[in-house]
Design an enzyme around this catalytic site. Structure first.
Site, PDB file in Angstrom:
ATOM      1  N   TYR A   1      -3.492  -0.582   9.962  1.00  0.00           N
ATOM      2  CA  TYR A   1      -3.335  -0.771   8.525  1.00  0.00           C
ATOM      3  C   TYR A   1      -1.874  -0.622   8.114  1.00  0.00           C
ATOM      4  CZ  TYR A   1      -4.549  -0.835   3.631  1.00  0.00           C
ATOM      5  OH  TYR A   1      -4.639  -1.193   2.305  1.00  0.00           O
TER       6      TYR A   1
ATOM      7  N   SER B   1       0.837  -1.192   0.000  1.00  0.00           N
ATOM      8  CA  SER B   1       0.000   0.000   0.000  1.00  0.00           C
ATOM      9  C   SER B   1       0.871   1.241   0.000  1.00  0.00           C
ATOM     10  CB  SER B   1      -0.880  -0.006   1.259  1.00  0.00           C
ATOM     11  OG  SER B   1      -1.475   1.240   1.483  1.00  0.00           O
TER      12      SER B   1
END
Length: 300
Positions: free
Chosen positions: A159, A146
């Site tokens: 996350y 990501s």
């Protein structure tokens, strides 16, 4: 290492019912690749598989329903895949989930749910399917990290922890598998227009109005179509790129983090709030990214 060859190979893709995973499936089929698609959304996965079979009747498309938060179910599906496909040319660990909230606003169960799916499931599937990759000359592994595996904004502790872990795991495997002739790519998408933002969990301690305010800001940045992201990834695989960044929304923050590793957050917050009122600032506190990530694969 020679370029990756798509035709006549088998690709395993997680999170294939929507978003980048769905787009990857549609991008691989016309390249002559048979598909093994994983997701937890039965209806959407069936729709994706049916569309590919209709458009490419010569392609073999297998589907597996699995919740990657369940280790036992993940292991069972991995064993089924290994039995049916002892040789796998491409494995794409794309599935992911998001959780909005600062570390003190989420429970440990919520935190671990993110890590279980985003990182531990990647490890489990890769470990189980690595023999099938080693059995196929010129195989390749893709792990979708990501933008938040490159930077770690406030409000994204779970996350970012999971995606930084994916990044480190992938980089180590790239070095370990080079002698086996297996290419390894870490993918860092920027603002991809997927459903992950709306599907994210909200930390138990996050006020709904706080989450919605942040979500509205982030959704303005989700502009890259999943199909475009998938093409960038597949070109990177073909060229055996070790790392693929998608969009300037990933490339610029990555550069900023390299230049100002200890202070980039202030610049990012200023950029997000430019031209828009910031409820968190008006309330007298530092704004946080309580919304989910800018992009990734969809939850399976």
């Amino acid at each position: 290492m020679r370029r990756f060859v798509f035709p006549a190979g088998t690709a395993v893709v997680t999170g294939a019912a929507s978003g980048i995973g769905e787009a990857l499936a549609h991008g691989l089929a016309p390249r002559g690749t048979d598909l093994v698609l994983l997701d937890r959304d039965a209806d959407r996965l069936d729709t994706v598989a049916a569309a590919i079979r209709a458009a490419h009747p010569d392609r073999q498309v297998d589907t597996h329903l699995v919740d990657l938060a369940d280790p036992a179910a993940t292991d069972r599906v991995a064993e089924e895949i290994r039995t049916r496909h002892p040789r796998i040319r491409l494995l794409v660990n794309n599935a992911g989930v998001a959780l909005g909230g600062r570390f003190d606003q989420v429970t440990l169960d919520e935190f671990n749910w993110v890590v279980d799916i985003n990182f531990r499931a990647v490890v489990r599937l890769t470990h189980a399917l690595l023999p099938a990759l080693k059995a196929e000359p010129g195989a390749h592994l893709v792990n979708v990290s990501s933008l938040f595996g490159l930077i770690a904004p406030a409000g994204q502790a779970a996350y970012s922890a999971s995606k930084f872990a994916v990044r480190g795991f992938t980089e180590a495997l790239r070095h370990e598998l080079a002698d086996d002739g297996i290419g390894v790519t870490s993918v860092h998408p920027g603002g991809i227009a997927t459903r992950i933002a709306r599907n994210a969990r909200i930390g138990s301690g996050v006020a709904p109005e706080e989450y919605e305010a942040g979500l509205r800001q982030f959704e303005k940045l989700l502009s890259i179509p999943p199909a475009k992201a998938a093409e960038v990834i597949l070109r990177g695989v073909e060229r055996r790129r070790g790392r693929v960044l998608i969009g300037w929304s990933a490339k610029l923050p990555d550069l900023l983090a390299r230049v100002a590793p200890a202070s980039y957050h202030r610049v990012l917050v200023a950029g997000l709030n430019r031209g828009a009122a910031d409820p968190a600032r008006q309330a007298g506190r530092t704004p946080t990214a309580t919304t989910p990530e800018l992009s990734t694969g969809e939850r399976v």
